[in-house]
Write a protein that holds these residues in place. Structure first.
Motif, PDB file in Angstrom:
ATOM      1  N   ASP A 180      60.107  49.873  41.502  1.00  0.00           N
ATOM      2  CA  ASP A 180      59.901  48.769  40.570  1.00  0.00           C
ATOM      3  C   ASP A 180      60.946  48.857  39.468  1.00  0.00           C
ATOM      4  OD1 ASP A 180      59.042  46.765  38.912  1.00  0.00           O
ATOM      5  OD2 ASP A 180      57.169  47.733  38.328  1.00  0.00           O
ATOM      6  N   ASN A 181      61.813  47.847  39.365  1.00  0.00           N
ATOM      7  CA  ASN A 181      62.908  47.917  38.395  1.00  0.00           C
ATOM      8  C   ASN A 181      62.432  47.762  36.952  1.00  0.00           C
ATOM      9  OD1 ASN A 181      62.261  45.213  38.460  1.00  0.00           O
ATOM     10  ND2 ASN A 181      64.370  44.491  38.710  1.00  0.00           N
ATOM     11  N   LYS A 182      61.167  47.398  36.737  1.00  0.00           N
ATOM     12  CA  LYS A 182      60.636  47.296  35.386  1.00  0.00           C
ATOM     13  C   LYS A 182      59.795  48.514  35.009  1.00  0.00           C
ATOM     14  CE  LYS A 182      60.663  42.268  35.001  1.00  0.00           C
ATOM     15  NZ  LYS A 182      59.865  41.054  34.672  1.00  0.00           N
ATOM     16  N   SER A 183      59.746  49.489  35.879  1.00  0.00           N
ATOM     17  CA  SER A 183      58.933  50.678  35.626  1.00  0.00           C
ATOM     18  C   SER A 183      59.812  51.912  35.484  1.00  0.00           C
ATOM     19  CB  SER A 183      57.934  50.902  36.766  1.00  0.00           C
ATOM     20  OG  SER A 183      56.979  49.881  36.809  1.00  0.00           O
ATOM     21  N   ALA A 184      59.313  52.865  34.721  1.00  0.00           N
ATOM     22  CA  ALA A 184      59.982  54.154  34.575  1.00  0.00           C
ATOM     23  C   ALA A 184      59.018  55.249  35.012  1.00  0.00           C
ATOM     24  CB  ALA A 184      60.407  54.373  33.123  1.00  0.00           C
ATOM     25  N   VAL A 185      59.528  56.209  35.731  1.00  0.00           N
ATOM     26  CA  VAL A 185      58.755  57.396  36.092  1.00  0.00           C
ATOM     27  C   VAL A 185      59.335  58.566  35.317  1.00  0.00           C
ATOM     28  CG1 VAL A 185      58.161  59.009  37.923  1.00  0.00           C
ATOM     29  CG2 VAL A 185      58.100  56.548  38.373  1.00  0.00           C
ATOM     30  N   ASN A 186      58.494  59.215  34.509  1.00  0.00           N
ATOM     31  CA  ASN A 186      58.926  60.324  33.662  1.00  0.00           C
ATOM     32  C   ASN A 186      58.191  61.590  34.065  1.00  0.00           C
ATOM     33  OD1 ASN A 186      60.430  58.486  31.831  1.00  0.00           O
ATOM     34  ND2 ASN A 186      58.382  57.752  31.334  1.00  0.00           N
ATOM     35  N   VAL A 187      58.950  62.623  34.408  1.00  0.00           N
ATOM     36  CA  VAL A 187      58.382  63.910  34.788  1.00  0.00           C
ATOM     37  C   VAL A 187      58.843  64.913  33.738  1.00  0.00           C
ATOM     38  CG1 VAL A 187      58.123  65.599  36.632  1.00  0.00           C
ATOM     39  CG2 VAL A 187      58.568  63.205  37.204  1.00  0.00           C
ATOM     40  N   CYS A 188      57.915  65.378  32.893  1.00  0.00           N
ATOM     41  CA  CYS A 188      58.273  66.167  31.717  1.00  0.00           C
ATOM     42  C   CYS A 188      57.602  67.534  31.750  1.00  0.00           C
ATOM     43  CB  CYS A 188      57.851  65.439  30.441  1.00  0.00           C
ATOM     44  SG  CYS A 188      58.409  63.735  30.316  1.00  0.00           S
ATOM     45  N   ASN A 189      58.405  68.574  31.621  1.00  0.00           N
ATOM     46  CA  ASN A 189      57.876  69.931  31.502  1.00  0.00           C
ATOM     47  C   ASN A 189      56.953  70.262  32.668  1.00  0.00           C
ATOM     48  OD1 ASN A 189      57.760  72.402  30.029  1.00  0.00           O
ATOM     49  ND2 ASN A 189      55.715  71.868  29.314  1.00  0.00           N
ATOM     50  N   VAL A 190      57.414  69.973  33.883  1.00  0.00           N
ATOM     51  CA  VAL A 190      56.660  70.243  35.103  1.00  0.00           C
ATOM     52  C   VAL A 190      57.393  71.304  35.910  1.00  0.00           C
ATOM     53  CG1 VAL A 190      55.831  69.302  37.292  1.00  0.00           C
ATOM     54  CG2 VAL A 190      55.594  67.961  35.187  1.00  0.00           C
TER      55      VAL A 190
END
Length: 292
Positions: A180-190
């Motif tokens: 989805d070009n309007k979505s962001a996936v953020n993976v933090c401190n994993v």
């Protein structure tokens, strides 16, 4: 202010504030045993100094505004108002986490406790929500990995358009997909801990118009550490180690910033489309030793 007390710093949803007031009428003093500033590179990290807490979430502490601003890039993804409902999962099973996510709406925060959540299946995240652990040293998902899948909605909706997974450890191989070009996936401190002999990548990042950001992550093991399948992947302060073959394999452009790739079986990166480097990276040498 006495050592061990906290002064609140107001965070907005978009950026930390420009000014801090010392007016006692707007200052909350709290006794705490919090040992150090939350900015990882703070020069006062091992000193006992007065701390200031984020007034928006009241969950992290800084020794001053400078450290708060430097930490904002990672903290903003899990900085929620205390008014935001947190759905706590008290039963230590992956099935209980899955059930909690299935029963909430987009924008929800699923909060995990310290401990190990056991399960025999992968954990599937297919909603725009935040899965928040107590720290990658304290919260562990001992299951068949993580499947994070964001597909393009049939009806355009700009609200709650991000998925965040933060502050936990995941065992076995994981797949993160954003279409989805309007979505962001953020993976933090994993921390992704995959057996070195596993035939799959420790993490597979798939994008089709969307973006995936890895911030302060550790990726260990797997056939390749990180397989990138699509543009829009950005690694910041991320460490990849002990992959059986390559740290990163990609036929797509990506960005790597202040990150480390080491101790892999073959070499650090195979990136046939090149990549962009920012800051100071330490990348295990090989035929593709630098981006274009």
């Amino acid at each position: 202010m006495k050592s061990g007390q906290i002064k609140m710093i107001q965070c907005s949803s978009s950026s930390p504030p420009d000014n801090t007031t010392d007016d006692s009428s707007t200052t909350n003093l709290i006794d705490t045993s919090q040992p150090s500033c939350s900015w990882k590179k703070c020069p006062n990290k091992h000193r006992r100094v007065p701390l200031q807490s984020c007034a928006r979430c009241k969950t992290v502490y800084f020794c001053g505004r400078s450290c708060q601003k430097k930490a904002w890039g990672a903290h903003k993804h899990r900085c929620f108002s205390t008014a935001t409902p947190r759905h706590r999962v008290m039963e230590f099973t992956v099935e209980a986490i899955q059930s909690a996510m299935d029963h909430v709406s987009d924008g929800a925060v699923i909060a995990l406790e310290k401990g190990t959540y056991e399960g025999s299946k992968p954990l599937l995240i297919n909603k725009c929500l935040t899965l928040l652990g107590a720290g990658k040293e304290f919260t562990k998902l001992n299951c068949e990995g993580l499947i994070l899948k964001r597909t393009k909605p049939e009806v355009a909706d700009d609200r709650n358009s991000s998925i965040t997974v933060a502050d936990l450890e995941v065992t076995n191989s994981s797949k993160i997909e954003n279409c989805d070009n309007k979505s962001a996936v953020n993976v933090c401190n994993v921390r992704f801990s995959c057996p070195i002999g596993n035939r799959n990548d420790a993490v597979e990042a798939v994008t089709n118009e969307g973006s995936i950001s890895f911030i302060d992550c550790d990726i260990t093991g797997g056939s390749d550490g990180l397989g990138i399948y699509g543009n829009g992947v950005h690694l910041t302060r991320t460490t990849i180690r002990h992959a059986q073959h390559r740290g990163i394999f990609s036929r797509y452009d990506f960005v790597i910033e202040n990150s480390t790739i080491s101790h892999c079986g073959a070499y650090g990166i195979k990136g046939t489309a090149g990549w962009s480097e920012k800051g100071k990276n330490r990348i295990q040498s090989g035929p593709w030793s630098s981006g274009w």
